[in-house]
Design a protein around this motif. Structure first.
Motif, PDB file in Angstrom:
ATOM      1  N   ALA A  96     -33.444  27.369 -53.729  1.00 54.84           N
ATOM      2  CA  ALA A  96     -33.479  27.864 -52.350  1.00 54.84           C
ATOM      3  C   ALA A  96     -32.437  28.949 -52.114  1.00 54.84           C
ATOM      4  N   PHE A 117     -33.959  32.202 -52.833  1.00 53.14           N
ATOM      5  CA  PHE A 117     -34.934  32.439 -51.758  1.00 53.14           C
ATOM      6  C   PHE A 117     -34.229  32.994 -50.524  1.00 53.14           C
ATOM      7  N   ASP A 176     -33.133  36.555 -51.328  1.00 55.98           N
ATOM      8  CA  ASP A 176     -34.280  37.454 -51.448  1.00 55.98           C
ATOM      9  C   ASP A 176     -34.851  37.829 -50.091  1.00 55.98           C
ATOM     10  N   ASN A 177     -34.839  36.866 -49.179  1.00 56.70           N
ATOM     11  CA  ASN A 177     -35.386  37.105 -47.845  1.00 56.70           C
ATOM     12  C   ASN A 177     -34.323  37.520 -46.826  1.00 56.70           C
TER      13      ASN A 177
END
Length: 277
Positions: free
Chosen positions: A176, A179, A182-183
């Motif tokens: 996570a 994640f 990345d976002n």
């Protein structure tokens, strides 16, 4: 309609494990407790298949049978060391074997190569070049109780960054973290060098901003039923593992490059380092 819990499967497994340990002791064999931490997804049969080759190598060196017992829960691992039911323990996170040495009378044997590190990572397009650049930004780490968060916290403390004063988000899984980065939900994250995300950072669009000091990874410790001369023989056998086909097969199965017997002092100091203010 009243539901009845089916306890047959778990009960049979518990009885089988108990019988295995009792049977092993009756033959003066040793039990090797294996824990892969929260990241491990093995069941008991898979653990035996993965680690029995290592157990056989250990057993051959001291002429005793060594039987693998997979320990999924940390409470069971701690109890197994406290009671001495586990003759050998190989575990990650490394603070559990460290507690075995510090609190339960276990002896250091070896740790796996390479060592473990906390990696502070950012997106490839991040403007940050140093840890100082990351101060005051949005951080993301595994849950607060996790070993790697304690590891990263100690490393950053030594580098002048106190996470308690930073803007930090904690997540359950290390996957996570990338994640979140990345976002763009976070700017900087901390992961283990031996984690899944760490193995594909470059391909996934991330880079390492900072690599911590090394600490022992996946240590093997021995309990009271393993003598000092036996510990020495195990160390010789495991550190000598090389390019022979049988050695390569064992190392590949366990997922390490080799073993090092020179990390005892660092393992003994690990708990203090993690808890230092």
């Amino acid at each position: 309609m009243r539901k009845t819990l089916n306890l047959r499967g778990p009960l049979l497994l518990a009885l089988a494990l108990t019988a295995a340990v009792v049977g092993a002791r009756a033959e003066d064999a040793l039990t090797l407790g294996i824990s892969e931490g929260t990241s491990g997804g093995l069941d008991h049969a898979q653990a035996i298949a993965k680690y029995q080759g290592l157990a056989d190598t250990i057993g051959k060196s001291i002429k005793r049978k060594v039987q693998v017992v997979f320990v999924r829960e940390f409470d069971q691992l701690e109890e197994g060391m406290a009671t001495g039911r586990l003759d050998l323990v190989m575990a990650r996170p490394s603070d559990y074997p460290a507690r075995g040495v510090a609190k339960h009378g276990y002896k250091f044997v070896v740790s796996a190569r390479p060592d473990g590190n906390c990696l502070i990572v950012v997106r490839k397009d991040s403007p940050y070049k140093t840890l100082d650049d990351a101060k005051g930004k949005r951080w993301v780490f595994p849950e607060t109780a996790s070993y790697m968060t304690k590891f990263c916290t100690a490393e950053l403390r030594d580098r002048g960054i106190v996470l308690a004063k930073e803007n930090v988000k904690y997540v359950r899984e290390q996957a996570a973290i990338t994640f979140f980065l990345d976002n763009k939900f976070a700017d900087v994250g901390g992961i283990a060098s031996y984690s899944g995300p760490a193995k594909s950072l470059d391909k996934s669009g991330f880079r390492v901003l900072h690599k911590s000091i090394p600490q022992p990874y996946f240590p093997l410790v021995a309990g009271k039923r393993v003598s000092e001369p036996e510990v020495a023989k195990i160390q010789v056998a495991l550190t000598a593992m090389g390019t022979a086909p049988e050695d390569v097969a064992v190392l590949k199965s366990v997922g390490v490059q080799g073993f090092d017997a020179g990390r005892q002092e660092r393992l003994e100091q690990l708990l203090t380092w993690l808890g230092a203010k």
